[in-house]
Design an enzyme around this catalytic site. Structure first.
Site, PDB file in Angstrom:
ATOM      1  N   LYS A 152       0.834  -1.207   0.000  1.00 65.75           N
ATOM      2  CA  LYS A 152       0.000   0.000   0.000  1.00 65.75           C
ATOM      3  C   LYS A 152       0.870   1.258   0.000  1.00 65.75           C
ATOM      4  CE  LYS A 152      -1.709   1.667   4.033  1.00 65.75           C
ATOM      5  NZ  LYS A 152      -1.477   3.101   4.231  1.00 65.75           N
ATOM      6  N   ASN A 153       1.885   1.266   0.851  1.00 64.36           N
ATOM      7  CA  ASN A 153       2.682   2.491   1.000  1.00 64.36           C
ATOM      8  C   ASN A 153       3.559   2.775  -0.207  1.00 64.36           C
ATOM      9  OD1 ASN A 153       1.505   2.929   3.426  1.00 64.36           O
ATOM     10  ND2 ASN A 153       3.233   2.225   4.671  1.00 64.36           N
ATOM     11  N   ARG A 191      -5.089   9.832   4.339  1.00 65.54           N
ATOM     12  CA  ARG A 191      -4.046  10.782   4.712  1.00 65.54           C
ATOM     13  C   ARG A 191      -2.997  10.938   3.610  1.00 65.54           C
ATOM     14  NH1 ARG A 191      -1.663   7.581   7.927  1.00 65.54           N
ATOM     15  NH2 ARG A 191       0.006   7.395   6.440  1.00 65.54           N
ATOM     16  N   CYS A 197      -6.171  12.459  11.798  1.00 67.83           N
ATOM     17  CA  CYS A 197      -5.767  11.072  11.645  1.00 67.83           C
ATOM     18  C   CYS A 197      -5.876  10.390  12.989  1.00 67.83           C
ATOM     19  CB  CYS A 197      -4.339  11.051  11.144  1.00 67.83           C
ATOM     20  SG  CYS A 197      -3.566   9.475  11.308  1.00 67.83           S
ATOM     21  N   ARG A 239      -1.088  15.272  12.266  1.00 63.92           N
ATOM     22  CA  ARG A 239      -0.279  14.940  11.094  1.00 63.92           C
ATOM     23  C   ARG A 239       0.092  16.225  10.367  1.00 63.92           C
ATOM     24  NH1 ARG A 239      -0.345   9.215  10.290  1.00 63.92           N
ATOM     25  NH2 ARG A 239       1.179   9.707   8.705  1.00 63.92           N
ATOM     26  N   ILE A 280       7.380   7.861  16.843  1.00 63.80           N
ATOM     27  CA  ILE A 280       6.984   8.527  15.594  1.00 63.80           C
ATOM     28  C   ILE A 280       5.642   9.249  15.751  1.00 63.80           C
ATOM     29  CG2 ILE A 280       6.600   8.233  13.101  1.00 63.80           C
ATOM     30  CD1 ILE A 280       9.460   7.503  13.970  1.00 63.80           C
TER      31      ILE A 280
HETATM   32  C1  UD1 Z   1       4.879   7.220   8.549  1.00 62.15           C
HETATM   33  C2  UD1 Z   1       6.088   6.343   8.782  1.00 62.15           C
HETATM   34  C3  UD1 Z   1       6.143   5.339   7.663  1.00 62.15           C
HETATM   35  C4  UD1 Z   1       4.823   4.614   7.612  1.00 62.15           C
HETATM   36  C5  UD1 Z   1       3.649   5.573   7.489  1.00 62.15           C
HETATM   37  C6  UD1 Z   1       2.298   4.893   7.561  1.00 62.15           C
HETATM   38  C7  UD1 Z   1       8.210   6.963   9.809  1.00 62.15           C
HETATM   39  C8  UD1 Z   1       9.354   7.897   9.775  1.00 62.15           C
HETATM   40  N1  UD1 Z   1       7.273   7.160   8.862  1.00 62.15           N
HETATM   41  O1  UD1 Z   1       5.077   7.871   7.311  1.00 62.15           O
HETATM   42  O2  UD1 Z   1       7.221   4.449   7.847  1.00 62.15           O
HETATM   43  O3  UD1 Z   1       4.807   3.713   6.559  1.00 62.15           O
HETATM   44  O4  UD1 Z   1       3.699   6.490   8.546  1.00 62.15           O
HETATM   45  O5  UD1 Z   1       1.925   4.591   8.856  1.00 62.15           O
HETATM   46  O6  UD1 Z   1       8.142   6.078  10.641  1.00 62.15           O
HETATM   47  N2  UD1 Z   1       6.039  15.281  10.525  1.00 62.15           N
HETATM   48  C9  UD1 Z   1       6.088  16.640  10.764  1.00 62.15           C
HETATM   49  N3  UD1 Z   1       5.886  17.489   9.713  1.00 62.15           N
HETATM   50  C10 UD1 Z   1       5.654  17.046   8.448  1.00 62.15           C
HETATM   51  C11 UD1 Z   1       5.600  15.659   8.222  1.00 62.15           C
HETATM   52  C12 UD1 Z   1       5.800  14.792   9.286  1.00 62.15           C
HETATM   53  O7  UD1 Z   1       6.280  17.078  11.881  1.00 62.15           O
HETATM   54  O8  UD1 Z   1       5.474  17.872   7.539  1.00 62.15           O
HETATM   55  C13 UD1 Z   1       6.216  14.337  11.655  1.00 62.15           C
HETATM   56  C14 UD1 Z   1       4.921  13.617  11.975  1.00 62.15           C
HETATM   57  O9  UD1 Z   1       4.134  14.316  12.865  1.00 62.15           O
HETATM   58  C15 UD1 Z   1       5.395  12.311  12.580  1.00 62.15           C
HETATM   59  C16 UD1 Z   1       6.679  12.044  11.814  1.00 62.15           C
HETATM   60  O10 UD1 Z   1       7.104  13.298  11.278  1.00 62.15           O
HETATM   61  O11 UD1 Z   1       5.714  12.486  13.928  1.00 62.15           O
HETATM   62  C17 UD1 Z   1       6.534  10.993  10.732  1.00 62.15           C
HETATM   63  O12 UD1 Z   1       5.810  11.490   9.705  1.00 62.15           O
HETATM   64  P1  UD1 Z   1       5.965  10.942   8.236  1.00 62.15           P
HETATM   65  O13 UD1 Z   1       7.170  10.076   8.033  1.00 62.15           O
HETATM   66  O14 UD1 Z   1       5.744  12.090   7.327  1.00 62.15           O
HETATM   67  O15 UD1 Z   1       4.699  10.067   8.165  1.00 62.15           O
HETATM   68  P2  UD1 Z   1       4.295   9.242   7.012  1.00 62.15           P
HETATM   69  O16 UD1 Z   1       4.814   9.743   5.724  1.00 62.15           O
HETATM   70  O17 UD1 Z   1       2.855   9.027   7.121  1.00 62.15           O
END
Ligand code: UD1
Length: 419
Positions: free
Chosen positions: A22-23, A92, A116, A121, A328
């Protein structure tokens, strides 16, 4: 509404076929929007999030057809560069369409992807990076009006955190931008490499994916291609964990062991024997698992946040105490209540959860609160004595294609019924 009903306590024994990731599928679908001609994605999982991405593509004027696990996208003539709020909020990951649309059209309107289940997020890192590439982004209530009056240009970008979504957005925006983009502290997940591999086949010039610094030299156009989506490593871990928690013996077909190097050792340390061939993983579980002393979720190649709930379910029945630290997301222990209802001993304090293994779980009526948390309840249900019901399974359907069919293939007694 549907729910899963599980008659637990039966060791799994048999084969399970793993679907595509999916990812990986979601950013690949966004990337298809950048290409002339046709993109064909094979091994595409049939998931509600994938269908939502197709609705976004169709809305922008792409032709999108899915036959079984092959999806074709024709993005020659885009007709719309606005993604309506309702479509943005369906999932998301819709935010990755921002970089792709901006890269392709130079102007787009999107909405915040919405709240979320896992906590806040933010998308500040995405927006900051795109601004450095020449995008002007103005917020009107929940809408983001994005333009690049002189086109996007390459830039040196340093992410404060190796966000997966922000890395994907920068890659998607940079492949057609003028000049070179250098992205420091990029996410290193295998799905990033899958996206880069596809884009390279389409004509993009990308180096360093899988490492902390990614370099992208913009090109003038990209041409669609045929690409096979990588296997879903988190779904793979879930199905192997189903073998582990039930004390079973399973074969996971269509898996890539190398992409699971950060999770398989946890099952091995718990006492499972794991053998890998090129495309399959075999797991043989002991009668009683050993606790995994301490697991801290970290960006890749650390222990993934997506694996936390799944391994926690397994550890509820392991001998000894396991300590989890979630680094995370703020709100990623919502599966704990369901596990405790089934007899697990788990104590949460802030970002730490302490699991003391119990000899047995008992069936209960539970509800999924998020995707991986829902999978954790199913795992516990497979091992628990008696019957478990898991409601709210739309969360599970976001990331697991016909989970009950896959598990039934290895002898699990699990069925989907109307509520
Ligand atoms: C995250 C996971 C990924 C997983 C996906 C689905 C990590 C690093 N990433 O990716 O492995 O497949 O969820 O569950 O484990 N953040 C900010 N500002 C931003 C973007 C992110 O502060 O603009 C912070 C978020 O609040 C969070 C962290 O960074 O604490 C991880 O975010 P991110 O890696 O962007 O999340 P996903 O891409 O959804």
């Amino acid at each position: 509404m549907q729910k899963l009903v599980i008659n637990g306590g039966i060791p799994l024994d048999g084969e399970m076929l793993l679907h595509g990731a999916k990812n990986s599928a979601l950013p690949l679908l966004a990337a298809a929007l950048l290409c002339r001609g046709e993109t064909v994605l094979e091994n595409c999982p049939r998931l509600t999030d994938v269908f939502a991405a197709c609705r976004i593509l169709t809305h922008t004027g792409c032709r999108c057809t899915m036959k079984r696990h092959t999806i074709s996208i024709q993005a020659d003539a885009l007709t719309c560069s606005e993604i309506p709020e309702a479509l943005m909020q369906e999932m998301r990951s819709s935010i990755v369409f921002l970089g792709a649309l901006l890269g392709r059209t130079g102007a787009c309107q999107v909405y915040y992807p919405g709240g979320c289940e896992l906590g806040p997020r933010p998308i500040d890192l995405h927006l900051e990076a795109l601004r450095r590439m020449g995008a002007q982004i103005v917020r009107h209530e929940g809408r983001l009006d994005c333009t690049a009056p002189k086109g996007l240009h390459g830039s040196i970008i340093h992410l404060k955190f190796p966000s997966v979504g922000a890395t994907e957005n920068v890659m998607l925006a940079a492949v057609l931008a003028k000049g070179e983009t250098v992205l420091h502290n990029a996410a290193r997940e295998p799905e990033i490499c899958d996206l880069a591999a596809y884009l390279r086949k389409c004509g993009a010039r990308i180096r360093g994916d899988g490492e902390s610094t990614i370099r992208i030299e913009g090109v003038s156009s990209l041409m669609g291609c045929v690409h096979r989506i990588m296997p879903d490593r988190i779904a793979g871990l879930t199905y192997l964990s189903a073998g582990a928690i039930t004390g079973g013996t399973v074969k996971l077909c269509g898996a890539a062991g190398a992409q699971m190097d950060n999770v398989l050792p946890v099952l091995e340390q718990a006492g499972c024997r794991i053998d890998r061939t090129k495309n399959d993983i075999y797991l043989h579980a002991p009668r009683r698992l050993r606790a995994a002393v301490r697991l801290r979720t970290m960006p890749h190649p650390g222990f993934p946040t997506d694996a936390q709930a799944i391994i926690m379910a397994v550890m509820t029945l392991a001998d000894g105490v396991s300590v989890f630290e979630e680094n995370i997301f703020e709100n990623r222990y919502r599966h704990v209540d369901g596990l405790v209802q089934m007899g697990a001993e788990i104590c949460v304090s802030g970002r730490t959860a302490v699991v003391s293994g119990v000899p047995a779980l008992c069936g209960a009526h539970t509800a999924a609160t998020d995707l991986r948390g829902g999978a954790a309840l199913v795992l516990a249900g497979l091992a628990a004595e008696g019957t478990t019901e898991v409601r709210q399974i739309h969360h599970i359907d976001r990331g697991y294609e016909e989970m009950e069919q896959v598990l039934s293939g290895a002898g699990a007694r699990i069925r989907r019924v109307l509520q």
